[in-house]
Write an enzyme that holds these catalytic residues in place. Sequence first.
Site, short mmCIF file in Angstrom:
data_model
loop_
_atom_site.label_atom_id
_atom_site.label_comp_id
_atom_site.label_asym_id
_atom_site.label_seq_id
_atom_site.Cartn_x
_atom_site.Cartn_y
_atom_site.Cartn_z
N TYR A 129 2.44 4.34 12.82
CA TYR A 129 2.59 3.78 11.54
C TYR A 129 3.08 4.96 10.71
O TYR A 129 4.17 4.58 10.04
CB TYR A 129 1.14 3.49 10.81
CG TYR A 129 1.19 2.84 9.30
CD1 TYR A 129 1.81 1.46 9.40
CD2 TYR A 129 0.74 3.62 8.39
CE1 TYR A 129 1.80 1.18 7.84
CE2 TYR A 129 0.94 3.10 7.19
CZ TYR A 129 1.46 1.84 6.69
OH TYR A 129 1.85 1.44 5.61
N LYS A 133 7.00 4.59 9.06
CA LYS A 133 7.22 4.59 7.56
C LYS A 133 8.16 5.80 7.33
O LYS A 133 9.10 5.92 6.14
CB LYS A 133 5.80 4.30 6.73
CG LYS A 133 5.24 3.16 6.98
CD LYS A 133 6.07 2.06 6.18
CE LYS A 133 5.29 0.55 6.28
NZ LYS A 133 6.15 -0.30 5.68
N THR A 165 -5.90 -6.72 -0.20
CA THR A 165 -5.46 -8.18 0.18
C THR A 165 -6.23 -8.12 1.53
O THR A 165 -7.11 -7.33 1.94
CB THR A 165 -3.93 -8.00 0.53
OG1 THR A 165 -4.13 -7.03 1.83
CG2 THR A 165 -3.27 -7.45 -0.71
#
Length: 366
Positions: A129, A133, A165
Amino acid sequence: CNHGPVGNAAQRLIPLHLDLEDFNSIKQFVSDFHALNLPLHLLVNNAGIHLKPFKRVSLDFERTMAVDYFGPFWLTQMLLPDLKANAPSRIVNVASIGEAWGAIVGYTSSIPYDDIPGYRLEDSGERPYTLAKTMLLMANTRELARRLEGTGVDVIAVHPGFVNTPWYLKTDPDAYLFSWIIHSIRSVIGSWVRVGQSPITGAISQIYASIEPSLTGSTSKPKSKGIVDSINRALFGGRLLYYGPSYLGIYFLQNWNNAGVTWAWNPWVYNKEACARLYDASMRLLQQVEQQLPVVSEGQTLQQLLPQQTEELPSSQKQRTYASVLAATPQAGANTAVPFANGTSKAQDRLAGVAQAPQGADQSVY
């Protein structure tokens, strides 16, 4: 651009399927979009995954590297002709504080120019990850902005901050510590606990980067914008415009300065040679991947996806329609891994099929 009330929403918003874990889906999506014969002024690379169960997807890519970096890079390249033809236009890349975390803990100590698919990776956690990014800011933002100077296509990065979320509930608490902590808090205190800002507030940086008039020409105009801009471009390559709440205030000042200028922390983002090298390696890999995938027919899936929305819009409405490309997050089990032409599933055998780094290049090993 506001042209007043929308008479028929179905003629202005057209959903198309896109699964960044499935490379065939990316090609089909672009083909289906072209079949609509609409102009493209804005591409928002918003889809992403984080802390998911380990999985290998199309061409045996590690899923995070596919969805968070290579998929958006490839999609952007395929839509560049459309964006150039309809300039002024924009590309908005959704980045993350993960790029800073990667530098702090050492996940991004080296960039895998020779292993962009992540064949050596053995999990889908923080390492891929933070790498993805960081690489998104390097190649698909700073270096892409440099190469698009003079075209009228601006490239802008944003990050939303910490947003409340259902994403947290879709991560893997059995494999990753951060995910386990979030799940534990939810289970002990309850789902009513507010973890982060609202989705509406979290979207501010993306909306600002997409429609703010003053940002037109912000990265695409070759002319210097002053001494600071001249020094920045000389030292670091293309301009890097990055909007979102300050990293230091992400957990404490949730609704403050969401559309403000922020700064990437990862030193790789400021290394212009590394950014150019990653871009070139990604382009070589892209060419190899395209050779492995079948040719798709233009508009092949439109009849199944949009049975009542394929009527051609009036030419007057076409000219004022902004086609916004919405990248849906991939669904579990949406595809299966497709091996390279050698037919083997062993990661070490596949390394011969990816973009090779130049002589003397840093060979990253995880």
